[in-house]
Write a protein that holds these residues in place. Structure first.
Motif, short mmCIF file in Angstrom:
data_model
loop_
_atom_site.label_atom_id
_atom_site.label_comp_id
_atom_site.label_asym_id
_atom_site.label_seq_id
_atom_site.Cartn_x
_atom_site.Cartn_y
_atom_site.Cartn_z
N GLU A 22 1.02 -1.35 0.03
CA GLU A 22 0.08 0.07 0.11
C GLU A 22 1.08 1.47 -0.08
N ARG A 107 -14.39 2.27 -4.47
CA ARG A 107 -13.39 1.64 -3.76
C ARG A 107 -13.38 -0.01 -3.61
N ALA A 136 -3.87 6.03 -3.43
CA ALA A 136 -3.49 4.91 -4.38
C ALA A 136 -2.34 4.96 -5.02
N GLN A 140 -3.66 1.07 -9.76
CA GLN A 140 -4.89 0.97 -8.74
C GLN A 140 -6.13 1.70 -9.44
N TYR A 159 -3.54 9.99 -6.26
CA TYR A 159 -2.46 8.94 -6.89
C TYR A 159 -1.55 9.79 -7.48
#
Length: 162
Positions: A22, A107, A136, A140, A159
């Motif tokens: 992550e 999500r 993210a 993803q 992101y």
């Protein structure tokens, strides 16, 4: 993240302690304390979809946490001294992990519904639902992710290159 207006204006922030696959949250967590904000982290209840957000007293407090069978650091089940966010002043902002996201704010989590269930509880708190930001990797971000009727959309997905 640090320069985000919602982060700047928030006083009570929940953030996940990242797993190796992550977005790493350690620097954000340190900044929460550096800025004098209050920091809450998840405590997942195994064999259920219940999660609490418990207060950390400092970034160093992480070293006192227990490692779960999922390899996640979290306060132990018998740790009753920590404030639970919804028992107090609620939350302004929740940073959320996930496996996949679409640009509509859907999500895909790890399948237990912890965050969806927690956000439902937040909506019953006098302060209401906090702003939610998913962190993210750009890989993803998907065209669409499967959703169920109890899934709660995130307000924003951050992101790289977004």
């Amino acid at each position: 993240v640090i320069g985000h207006p919602k982060y700047q204006e928030s006083k009570r922030i929940a953030i996940f302690l990242s797993m190796p696959d992550e977005i790493q949250t350690e620097e954000i967590l340190k900044n929460i304390f550096k800025q004098g904000k209050e920091c809450f982290i998840p405590r997942y209840k195994p064999h259920s979809n219940h999660m609490d957000m418990l207060k950390l007293s400092s970034a160093e407090d992480i070293s006192s946490l227990a490692l779960t069978s999922w390899n996640i650091l979290q306060p132990s089940d018998d740790d009753s001294a920590r404030e639970e966010a919804l028992a107090g002043g609620g939350l302004d902002l929740i940073f959320m992990p996930g496996l996949g996201f679409d640009k509509k704010g859907n999500r895909l989590g790890r399948g237990k519904g912890y965050y969806d269930t927690y956000l439902e509880q937040c909506m019953k708190h006098p302060r209401g639902k906090p702003y939610t930001i998913a962190l993210a990797f750009k890989e993803q971000i998907c065209e669409s992710v499967p959703v169920a009727e109890n899934d709660v959309q995130v307000d924003e997905i951050l992101y790289e290159d977004c």
